[in-house]
Design a protein around this motif. Structure first.
Motif, mmCIF file in Angstrom:
data_model
loop_
_atom_site.group_PDB
_atom_site.id
_atom_site.type_symbol
_atom_site.label_atom_id
_atom_site.label_comp_id
_atom_site.label_asym_id
_atom_site.label_seq_id
_atom_site.Cartn_x
_atom_site.Cartn_y
_atom_site.Cartn_z
ATOM 1 N N LEU A 195 0.843 -1.203 0.000
ATOM 2 C CA LEU A 195 0.000 0.000 0.000
ATOM 3 C C LEU A 195 0.873 1.245 0.000
ATOM 4 C CD1 LEU A 195 -2.804 1.344 0.214
ATOM 5 C CD2 LEU A 195 -2.523 1.239 2.708
ATOM 6 N N ILE A 196 1.809 1.312 0.941
ATOM 7 C CA ILE A 196 2.724 2.454 1.033
ATOM 8 C C ILE A 196 3.986 2.031 1.776
ATOM 9 C CG2 ILE A 196 1.575 3.302 3.142
ATOM 10 C CD1 ILE A 196 2.342 6.169 2.270
ATOM 11 N N LYS A 197 5.115 2.508 1.304
ATOM 12 C CA LYS A 197 6.368 2.412 2.030
ATOM 13 C C LYS A 197 6.592 3.789 2.634
ATOM 14 C CE LYS A 197 11.360 1.615 1.422
ATOM 15 N NZ LYS A 197 12.428 1.225 0.475
ATOM 16 N N VAL A 198 6.486 3.868 3.943
ATOM 17 C CA VAL A 198 6.538 5.150 4.639
ATOM 18 C C VAL A 198 7.982 5.572 4.873
ATOM 19 C CG1 VAL A 198 5.858 6.389 6.728
ATOM 20 C CG2 VAL A 198 4.353 4.639 5.778
ATOM 21 N N LYS A 199 8.256 6.815 4.591
ATOM 22 C CA LYS A 199 9.594 7.370 4.817
ATOM 23 C C LYS A 199 9.598 8.186 6.106
ATOM 24 C CE LYS A 199 13.032 10.465 2.703
ATOM 25 N NZ LYS A 199 13.314 11.333 1.530
ATOM 26 N N GLY A 200 10.573 7.910 6.977
ATOM 27 C CA GLY A 200 10.770 8.714 8.181
ATOM 28 C C GLY A 200 9.724 8.468 9.255
ATOM 29 N N LYS A 201 9.569 9.462 10.127
ATOM 30 C CA LYS A 201 8.680 9.330 11.269
ATOM 31 C C LYS A 201 7.240 9.122 10.812
ATOM 32 C CE LYS A 201 9.206 11.987 14.912
ATOM 33 N NZ LYS A 201 9.152 13.125 15.876
ATOM 34 N N CYS A 202 6.565 8.176 11.472
ATOM 35 C CA CYS A 202 5.151 7.936 11.188
ATOM 36 C C CYS A 202 4.438 7.738 12.516
ATOM 37 C CB CYS A 202 4.975 6.719 10.284
ATOM 38 S SG CYS A 202 3.280 6.521 9.683
ATOM 39 N N THR A 203 3.804 8.797 12.999
ATOM 40 C CA THR A 203 3.112 8.759 14.276
ATOM 41 C C THR A 203 1.676 8.269 14.090
ATOM 42 O OG1 THR A 203 2.196 10.994 14.139
ATOM 43 C CG2 THR A 203 4.468 10.783 14.947
ATOM 44 N N THR A 204 0.976 8.074 15.198
ATOM 45 C CA THR A 204 -0.435 7.703 15.095
ATOM 46 C C THR A 204 -1.231 8.816 14.420
ATOM 47 O OG1 THR A 204 -0.722 8.455 17.394
ATOM 48 C CG2 THR A 204 -0.497 6.087 17.024
ATOM 49 N N ASP A 205 -0.760 10.058 14.494
ATOM 50 C CA ASP A 205 -1.465 11.153 13.834
ATOM 51 C C ASP A 205 -1.229 11.115 12.327
ATOM 52 O OD1 ASP A 205 -3.250 13.378 14.416
ATOM 53 O OD2 ASP A 205 -1.694 14.647 13.560
ATOM 54 N N ASN A 206 -0.079 10.607 11.885
ATOM 55 C CA ASN A 206 0.143 10.393 10.452
ATOM 56 C C ASN A 206 -0.724 9.240 9.938
ATOM 57 O OD1 ASN A 206 3.481 11.023 11.294
ATOM 58 N ND2 ASN A 206 2.337 12.376 9.942
ATOM 59 N N ILE A 207 -0.956 8.262 10.815
ATOM 60 C CA ILE A 207 -1.743 7.094 10.427
ATOM 61 C C ILE A 207 -3.235 7.401 10.477
ATOM 62 C CG2 ILE A 207 -2.280 4.681 10.967
ATOM 63 C CD1 ILE A 207 0.536 4.571 12.331
ATOM 64 N N SER A 208 -3.666 8.110 11.511
ATOM 65 C CA SER A 208 -5.081 8.474 11.668
ATOM 66 C C SER A 208 -5.136 9.875 12.257
ATOM 67 C CB SER A 208 -5.806 7.481 12.585
ATOM 68 O OG SER A 208 -7.120 7.919 12.841
ATOM 69 N N MET A 209 -5.282 10.876 11.387
ATOM 70 C CA MET A 209 -5.231 12.266 11.825
ATOM 71 C C MET A 209 -6.356 12.602 12.796
ATOM 72 S SD MET A 209 -4.079 14.630 8.636
ATOM 73 C CE MET A 209 -2.394 14.601 8.053
ATOM 74 N N LEU B 209 -8.166 -8.370 -2.147
ATOM 75 C CA LEU B 209 -6.755 -8.437 -1.758
ATOM 76 C C LEU B 209 -6.515 -7.766 -0.421
ATOM 77 C CD1 LEU B 209 -5.098 -7.405 -5.148
ATOM 78 C CD2 LEU B 209 -5.179 -9.709 -4.176
ATOM 79 N N GLY B 210 -5.707 -8.409 0.403
ATOM 80 C CA GLY B 210 -5.146 -7.713 1.550
ATOM 81 C C GLY B 210 -3.986 -6.867 1.075
ATOM 82 N N TRP B 211 -3.329 -6.153 1.997
ATOM 83 C CA TRP B 211 -2.202 -5.322 1.591
ATOM 84 C C TRP B 211 -1.234 -5.154 2.752
ATOM 85 C CZ3 TRP B 211 -2.862 -1.346 4.946
ATOM 86 C CH2 TRP B 211 -4.168 -0.950 5.273
ATOM 87 N N ALA B 212 -0.061 -4.613 2.432
ATOM 88 C CA ALA B 212 0.999 -4.443 3.418
ATOM 89 C C ALA B 212 1.454 -2.987 3.472
ATOM 90 C CB ALA B 212 2.193 -5.339 3.079
ATOM 91 N N VAL B 213 1.935 -2.585 4.641
ATOM 92 C CA VAL B 213 2.565 -1.281 4.847
ATOM 93 C C VAL B 213 3.988 -1.530 5.325
ATOM 94 C CG1 VAL B 213 2.593 0.812 6.290
ATOM 95 C CG2 VAL B 213 0.426 -0.041 5.374
ATOM 96 N N VAL B 214 4.931 -0.732 4.846
ATOM 97 C CA VAL B 214 6.331 -0.812 5.294
ATOM 98 C C VAL B 214 6.693 0.515 5.948
ATOM 99 C CG1 VAL B 214 8.735 -0.973 4.529
ATOM 100 C CG2 VAL B 214 7.008 -2.529 3.599
ATOM 101 N N GLY B 215 7.308 0.442 7.122
ATOM 102 C CA GLY B 215 7.667 1.651 7.860
ATOM 103 C C GLY B 215 9.093 1.619 8.363
ATOM 104 N N GLU B 216 9.492 2.736 8.971
ATOM 105 C CA GLU B 216 10.859 2.837 9.502
ATOM 106 C C GLU B 216 10.861 2.653 11.021
ATOM 107 O OE1 GLU B 216 13.974 4.807 7.446
ATOM 108 O OE2 GLU B 216 12.538 6.167 6.482
ATOM 109 N N GLU B 217 11.681 3.432 11.725
ATOM 110 C CA GLU B 217 11.847 3.255 13.168
ATOM 111 C C GLU B 217 10.656 3.817 13.951
ATOM 112 O OE1 GLU B 217 14.152 1.529 14.436
ATOM 113 O OE2 GLU B 217 15.892 1.562 13.075
ATOM 114 N N LYS C 22 -3.245 -6.437 6.168
ATOM 115 C CA LYS C 22 -2.841 -7.710 6.771
ATOM 116 C C LYS C 22 -1.500 -7.608 7.493
ATOM 117 C CE LYS C 22 -6.383 -9.752 4.892
ATOM 118 N NZ LYS C 22 -7.570 -10.056 5.724
ATOM 119 N N LEU C 23 -0.531 -6.935 6.853
ATOM 120 C CA LEU C 23 0.856 -6.954 7.329
ATOM 121 C C LEU C 23 1.389 -5.533 7.476
ATOM 122 C CD1 LEU C 23 3.699 -8.299 7.757
ATOM 123 C CD2 LEU C 23 3.914 -8.305 5.250
ATOM 124 N N ILE C 24 1.984 -5.235 8.634
ATOM 125 C CA ILE C 24 2.719 -3.992 8.843
ATOM 126 C C ILE C 24 4.152 -4.389 9.159
ATOM 127 C CG2 ILE C 24 2.818 -1.785 10.031
ATOM 128 C CD1 ILE C 24 0.106 -2.237 8.764
#
Length: 219
Positions: A20-34, A90-98, A119-121
């Motif tokens: 679905l998305i490969k997230v770059k850098g910081k990803c807070t809960t507010d980035n995930i659900s504003m 289809l399910g989907w996956a998210v890729v994140g950083e630290e 399905k997968l983070i």
């Protein structure tokens, strides 16, 4: 909005998951659900899910709320792509950083991806509370065994793994297929204990609790 229980996972749903998305850098809960105006929908999961990951930066191009739809190659908003995959079965996956999911322990940040078919983070690391929230909702949070493998995830990647191999303390092998058809394997880790794996296989912690209660109250 009345909510139906999330269904238990099926092995076939974890094969050929589109990214679905490969997230770059910081990803807070507010980035995930504003928060902000979106909180007026906090009692309506489908409506509030239209803010899923709209604040996350796409590692491919650096845009916010702009990702490639693997079904037709078009560029669209993150929730729109998620709904397209879901509509296609289809399910989907998210890729994140630290420290993916840092910030307030907003449960919608875990409920929304589950509601839209996630399905997968897969991340370099998780904020502890968010990781637990993902487990409670029946998602599969995994971390790269080698954080440098984040760079191996290319746009258009597809992910496959075997649910039968999930066990406490045991690493998970992920098969990665790139757009050109080449494949490779990477290793991931998880922090599920036995009880948390029971949540996952039941489709979520509430499902598991309900099943236990039904067993205990049965004549």
């Amino acid at each position: 909005q009345a909510l139906a229980p999330f269904p238990p996972p099926r092995a076939a749903e974890f094969r050929e998951l589109p990214l679905l998305i490969k997230v770059k850098g910081k990803c807070t809960t507010d980035n995930i659900s504003m928060a902000g105006p979106w909180l007026k929908y906090r009692g309506h999961l489908d409506n509030i899910s239209n803010n899923l990951l709209i604040g996350a930066v796409n590692a491919f191009g650096g845009a916010v709320n702009r990702v490639k739809n693997a079904l037709d190659g078009s560029m669209c908003e993150v929730p729109k792509a998620a709904r397209a995959y879901q509509a296609a079965g289809l399910g989907w996956a998210v890729v994140g950083e630290e420290n993916y999911g840092e910030g307030s322990s907003r449960e919608h940040a875990a409920m929304e991806p589950r509601h839209l078919g996630g399905k997968l983070i897969l991340a370099k690391s998780f904020a502890r509370i968010h990781e637990t929230n993902l487990k409670k909702q029946g998602l599969l949070p995994l971390t790269f065994a080698n954080p440098a493998d984040y760079e191996r995830i290319l746009e258009g990647a597809r992910f496959s793994l075997e649910l039968a191999a999930l066990a406490p303390g045991k690493p998970v092998e992920i098969s990665l297929r790139h757009e050109g058809g080449s494949t490779e394997t990477l290793l991931a880790r998880h922090t599920f204990n036995g009880q948390q794996l029971a949540w996952f296989h039941a489709g979520g912690a509430l499902n598991h609790a309900a099943a236990l209660r039904a067993t205990r109250t049965a004549p």
